[in-house]
Design a protein around this motif. Structure first.
Motif, PDB file in Angstrom:
ATOM      1  N   TRP A 102       5.211  14.067   3.768  1.00 16.11           N
ATOM      2  CA  TRP A 102       4.611  13.023   4.597  1.00 16.11           C
ATOM      3  C   TRP A 102       4.603  11.657   3.906  1.00 16.11           C
ATOM      4  O   TRP A 102       4.905  10.637   4.531  1.00 16.11           O
ATOM      5  CB  TRP A 102       3.189  13.451   4.970  1.00 16.11           C
ATOM      6  N   LEU A 103       4.275  11.621   2.625  1.00 20.31           N
ATOM      7  CA  LEU A 103       3.925  10.365   1.985  1.00 20.31           C
ATOM      8  C   LEU A 103       4.895   9.848   0.929  1.00 20.31           C
ATOM      9  O   LEU A 103       4.767   8.700   0.485  1.00 20.31           O
ATOM     10  CB  LEU A 103       2.533  10.491   1.333  1.00 20.31           C
ATOM     11  N   VAL A 104       5.845  10.652   0.488  1.00 21.33           N
ATOM     12  CA  VAL A 104       6.716  10.231  -0.620  1.00 21.33           C
ATOM     13  C   VAL A 104       8.170  10.157  -0.158  1.00 21.33           C
ATOM     14  O   VAL A 104       8.836  11.192  -0.025  1.00 21.33           O
ATOM     15  CB  VAL A 104       6.591  11.191  -1.826  1.00 21.33           C
ATOM     16  N   PRO A 105       8.694   8.954   0.110  1.00 18.40           N
ATOM     17  CA  PRO A 105      10.112   8.821   0.466  1.00 18.40           C
ATOM     18  C   PRO A 105      10.975   8.840  -0.793  1.00 18.40           C
ATOM     19  O   PRO A 105      10.471   8.704  -1.918  1.00 18.40           O
ATOM     20  CB  PRO A 105      10.164   7.442   1.134  1.00 18.40           C
ATOM     21  N   ASP A 132      20.048   3.214   6.219  1.00 22.36           N
ATOM     22  CA  ASP A 132      18.957   3.506   7.153  1.00 22.36           C
ATOM     23  C   ASP A 132      17.704   3.962   6.398  1.00 22.36           C
ATOM     24  O   ASP A 132      16.583   3.558   6.740  1.00 22.36           O
ATOM     25  CB  ASP A 132      19.379   4.587   8.139  1.00 22.36           C
ATOM     26  N   LYS A 133      17.877   4.801   5.404  1.00 20.76           N
ATOM     27  CA  LYS A 133      16.730   5.295   4.635  1.00 20.76           C
ATOM     28  C   LYS A 133      16.065   4.158   3.869  1.00 20.76           C
ATOM     29  O   LYS A 133      14.832   4.077   3.814  1.00 20.76           O
ATOM     30  CB  LYS A 133      17.183   6.399   3.671  1.00 20.76           C
ATOM     31  N   ILE A 134      16.866   3.295   3.272  1.00 23.22           N
ATOM     32  CA  ILE A 134      16.305   2.152   2.546  1.00 23.22           C
ATOM     33  C   ILE A 134      15.555   1.236   3.503  1.00 23.22           C
ATOM     34  O   ILE A 134      14.439   0.781   3.205  1.00 23.22           O
ATOM     35  CB  ILE A 134      17.427   1.384   1.819  1.00 23.22           C
ATOM     36  N   VAL A 161      10.824  -1.519   5.777  1.00 24.30           N
ATOM     37  CA  VAL A 161      10.007  -1.894   6.937  1.00 24.30           C
ATOM     38  C   VAL A 161       8.584  -1.363   6.776  1.00 24.30           C
ATOM     39  O   VAL A 161       7.606  -2.065   7.079  1.00 24.30           O
ATOM     40  CB  VAL A 161      10.652  -1.382   8.241  1.00 24.30           C
ATOM     41  N   ARG A 162       8.448  -0.128   6.300  1.00 25.00           N
ATOM     42  CA  ARG A 162       7.107   0.440   6.089  1.00 25.00           C
ATOM     43  C   ARG A 162       6.328  -0.334   5.036  1.00 25.00           C
ATOM     44  O   ARG A 162       5.094  -0.329   5.033  1.00 25.00           O
ATOM     45  CB  ARG A 162       7.229   1.902   5.673  1.00 25.00           C
ATOM     46  N   GLN A 163       7.052  -0.977   4.135  1.00 26.19           N
ATOM     47  CA  GLN A 163       6.395  -1.800   3.117  1.00 26.19           C
ATOM     48  C   GLN A 163       6.207  -3.247   3.576  1.00 26.19           C
ATOM     49  O   GLN A 163       5.837  -4.105   2.770  1.00 26.19           O
ATOM     50  CB  GLN A 163       7.220  -1.776   1.821  1.00 26.19           C
ATOM     51  N   GLY A 164       6.486  -3.508   4.865  1.00 33.09           N
ATOM     52  CA  GLY A 164       6.291  -4.849   5.403  1.00 33.09           C
ATOM     53  C   GLY A 164       7.349  -5.838   4.973  1.00 33.09           C
ATOM     54  O   GLY A 164       7.100  -7.051   4.953  1.00 33.09           O
ATOM     55  N   ARG A 165       8.553  -5.354   4.651  1.00 33.23           N
ATOM     56  CA  ARG A 165       9.623  -6.220   4.177  1.00 33.23           C
ATOM     57  C   ARG A 165      10.785  -6.198   5.166  1.00 33.23           C
ATOM     58  O   ARG A 165      10.951  -5.248   5.920  1.00 33.23           O
ATOM     59  CB  ARG A 165      10.081  -5.782   2.785  1.00 33.23           C
ATOM     60  N   ALA A 166      11.601  -7.244   5.117  1.00 36.13           N
ATOM     61  CA  ALA A 166      12.742  -7.349   6.033  1.00 36.13           C
ATOM     62  C   ALA A 166      13.787  -6.295   5.698  1.00 36.13           C
ATOM     63  O   ALA A 166      14.062  -6.040   4.518  1.00 36.13           O
ATOM     64  CB  ALA A 166      13.359  -8.736   5.927  1.00 36.13           C
ATOM     65  N   PRO A 167      14.394  -5.679   6.704  1.00 31.54           N
ATOM     66  CA  PRO A 167      15.452  -4.693   6.444  1.00 31.54           C
ATOM     67  C   PRO A 167      16.711  -5.370   5.931  1.00 31.54           C
ATOM     68  O   PRO A 167      16.898  -6.580   6.071  1.00 31.54           O
ATOM     69  CB  PRO A 167      15.682  -4.052   7.812  1.00 31.54           C
ATOM     70  N   SER A 207       0.823  -1.215   0.000  1.00 38.05           N
ATOM     71  CA  SER A 207       0.000   0.000   0.000  1.00 38.05           C
ATOM     72  C   SER A 207       0.856   1.263   0.000  1.00 38.05           C
ATOM     73  O   SER A 207       0.455   2.288  -0.574  1.00 38.05           O
ATOM     74  CB  SER A 207      -0.930   0.006   1.215  1.00 38.05           C
ATOM     75  N   ARG A 208       2.038   1.209   0.610  1.00 40.29           N
ATOM     76  CA  ARG A 208       2.919   2.383   0.623  1.00 40.29           C
ATOM     77  C   ARG A 208       3.388   2.732  -0.786  1.00 40.29           C
ATOM     78  O   ARG A 208       3.549   3.906  -1.125  1.00 40.29           O
ATOM     79  CB  ARG A 208       4.124   2.119   1.518  1.00 40.29           C
ATOM     80  N   GLN A 209       3.654   1.709  -1.591  1.00 43.37           N
ATOM     81  CA  GLN A 209       4.028   1.958  -2.985  1.00 43.37           C
ATOM     82  C   GLN A 209       2.859   2.558  -3.753  1.00 43.37           C
ATOM     83  O   GLN A 209       3.023   3.501  -4.528  1.00 43.37           O
ATOM     84  CB  GLN A 209       4.466   0.651  -3.643  1.00 43.37           C
ATOM     85  N   VAL A 210       1.674   2.019  -3.524  1.00 45.57           N
ATOM     86  CA  VAL A 210       0.475   2.526  -4.195  1.00 45.57           C
ATOM     87  C   VAL A 210       0.225   3.985  -3.811  1.00 45.57           C
ATOM     88  O   VAL A 210      -0.124   4.818  -4.652  1.00 45.57           O
ATOM     89  CB  VAL A 210      -0.744   1.649  -3.850  1.00 45.57           C
ATOM     90  N   ILE A 211       0.418   4.305  -2.524  1.00 45.94           N
ATOM     91  CA  ILE A 211       0.210   5.681  -2.060  1.00 45.94           C
ATOM     92  C   ILE A 211       1.199   6.631  -2.732  1.00 45.94           C
ATOM     93  O   ILE A 211       0.829   7.720  -3.178  1.00 45.94           O
ATOM     94  CB  ILE A 211       0.335   5.757  -0.527  1.00 45.94           C
ATOM     95  N   ALA A 212       2.474   6.224  -2.815  1.00 48.19           N
ATOM     96  CA  ALA A 212       3.472   7.078  -3.466  1.00 48.19           C
ATOM     97  C   ALA A 212       3.114   7.328  -4.926  1.00 48.19           C
ATOM     98  O   ALA A 212       3.247   8.452  -5.437  1.00 48.19           O
ATOM     99  CB  ALA A 212       4.859   6.440  -3.363  1.00 48.19           C
ATOM    100  N   ILE A 213       2.625   6.289  -5.605  1.00 46.38           N
ATOM    101  CA  ILE A 213       2.222   6.444  -7.004  1.00 46.38           C
ATOM    102  C   ILE A 213       0.980   7.332  -7.108  1.00 46.38           C
ATOM    103  O   ILE A 213       0.858   8.155  -8.018  1.00 46.38           O
ATOM    104  CB  ILE A 213       1.974   5.060  -7.635  1.00 46.38           C
TER     105      ILE A 213
END
Length: 437
Positions: free
Chosen positions: A195-198, A214-216, A221-227, A17-23
């Motif tokens: 707020w919404l676009v990294p 750290d930024k990656i 993590v916000r996308q639910g993936r392992a760091p 959903s974070r990717q969808v929001i950025a798009i």
């Protein structure tokens, strides 16, 4: 901890959903571009009336932000490859909001033209940066769809903004109200982007600025993936920006043909969207009604972008764009062939907008796939920057033709040929989709 290249993860896994929001935010930014570019078209009848300028001079005013867009797309697009997509977008928003506000207080046509040129710098840089963000935030399966949807934001912004501009013109009788609204809504996007676009992972992996890991990891993590435990090996060493990189063996032909295709298509596209209100007013209709015809052109444009984006899931994007360009040339030609009622003008404008904007949306998908991450925003900016000269030439050429007494029917035929040439150029591209890395 993960050791896999995160670009490969993003490419193969379903979109979070974070990717969808950025798009979605990038699409909204493109909608903002759509309104900002066409704000001068909605204001044009009032400007011509208040300041008594002729069609040739008005054609120049209509093109000033397009010239600025060309400059901004190239230089700010290249900047997005050096400092990042996110900071470039924020800088462009500041430029656009300032330019729109200044246009609302311009005392004469010369000053207004200068402010529109300035506004165009931000719009051009914005388009290059958002195109890169969408390509790099999408997975491989949905990349064409995402870029085409982003491009579809342009006519949506013109529709929504056009409706508001028409209401503002009706309520106030002041063309300045169009720019006042544009300045306000542009400024509101600054906190939204913060707020919404990294920054994109592809950019951070390529440039590796301080704190890149750290930024990656925050994004992962916000996308639910392992760091990541550590950054993966470099694919290539970052190099200083070089104009010649776009004309290196293997990429020069693609660059040149994309520039020609975009240049020619933009001549036709911006003739249609820039001159519709003035053409309709000169037929005896009020400015608000003329703005309504332009809104219908953008309703068609939004529909065309959506249809093309869906078709890219089944059909290659390049043949779709070529077909849309051929049909767009026909639609623009037909627009000038003697239609005199608001209903008929609106229908033909809608059809012309459908195909010309579908072609524009597809072109952005082709451009985004044609350059590696190290050159993506800069390459997009180069194609758009030089191509925007065609966008600027469209309204100017039409203005000169009108001023010389050339009838609308002939002007429409001449201007419709641009997108036909673009389709031919695109058919010659030996296109190969590049990895979004």
């Amino acid at each position: 901890m993960n050791t896999t290249d995160p670009r490969a993860i993003i490419a193969r896994e379903p979109m979070h959903s974070r990717q969808v929001i950025a798009i979605a935010v990038a699409t909204a930014l493109n909608a903002l571009d759509g309104f900002d570019v066409l704000s001068i078209s909605f204001a044009a009848p009032g400007i011509a009336k208040d300041w008594g300028i002729d069609r040739a001079a008005l054609g120049l005013v209509l093109s000033m932000e397009l010239i600025g867009m060309g400059i901004g797309a190239f230089f700010l697009g290249a900047m997005a490859d050096r400092i990042g997509r996110r900071p470039t977008i924020l800088a462009c928003l500041v430029i656009m909001a300032s330019g729109m506000f200044l246009a609302s207080v311009a005392p004469d046509v010369t000053v207004l033209s200068a402010f529109r040129l300035f506004t165009g710098l931000g719009i051009g840089g914005m388009l290059a940066a958002t195109n890169a963000i969408v390509a790099e935030c999408s997975n491989a399966r949905r990349r064409n769809l995402s870029v085409a949807i982003m491009a579809g934001g342009y006519p949506m912004g013109a529709i929504v903004g056009g409706i508001i501009a028409t209401l503002a013109l009706d309520a106030t009788g002041r063309w300045q109200a169009v720019f006042e609204f544009g300045a306000l809504i542009t400024a509101l996007f600054i906190p939204l982007v913060l707020w919404l676009v990294p920054e994109t992972i592809a950019f951070l992996l390529h440039k590796r600025p301080a704190g890149a890991l750290d930024k990656i990891n925050r994004t992962m993590v916000r996308q639910g993936r392992a760091p990541l435990a550590e950054l993966p090996p470099r694919d290539e060493a970052p190099t200083r920006f070089s104009f010649g990189a776009f004309f290196a063996p293997g990429i020069a032909g693609v660059t040149l043909l994309l520039i020609l295709a975009y240049f020619s298509h933009m001549m036709t596209f911006y003739f249609l969207v820039k001159w519709i209100p003035k053409i309709v007013v000169d037929m005896g209709f009020p400015p608000a009604s003329a703005g309504g015809v332009l809104v219908w052109a953008n309703v068609g444009g939004a529909s065309g972008s959506i249809v093309l984006s869906l078709l890219t899931q089944k059909i290659g994007v390049r043949p779709l764009v070529i077909g849309a360009m051929i049909c767009g040339a026909i639609g623009v030609t037909v627009f000038g062939q003697g239609f005199t009622t608001l209903a008929s003008l609106s229908v033909i404008a809608c059809i012309g907008g459908f195909f010309t904007n579908a072609a524009t949306a597809g072109l952005y998908a082709v451009i985004a796939q044609s350059f590696p991450a190290s050159l993506r925003a800069g390459g997009t900016g180069l194609v758009i920057g030089i191509g925007r000269a065609g966008a600027a030439m469209g309204p100017i050429m039409a203005g000169l033709l009108f001023a010389s007494g050339t009838p609308l029917a002939v002007v429409a035929i001449i201007m419709g040929c641009g997108t036909l040439v673009g389709g031919i150029a695109l058919s010659l591209v030996r296109y190969r989709e590049s990895a979004i890395a």
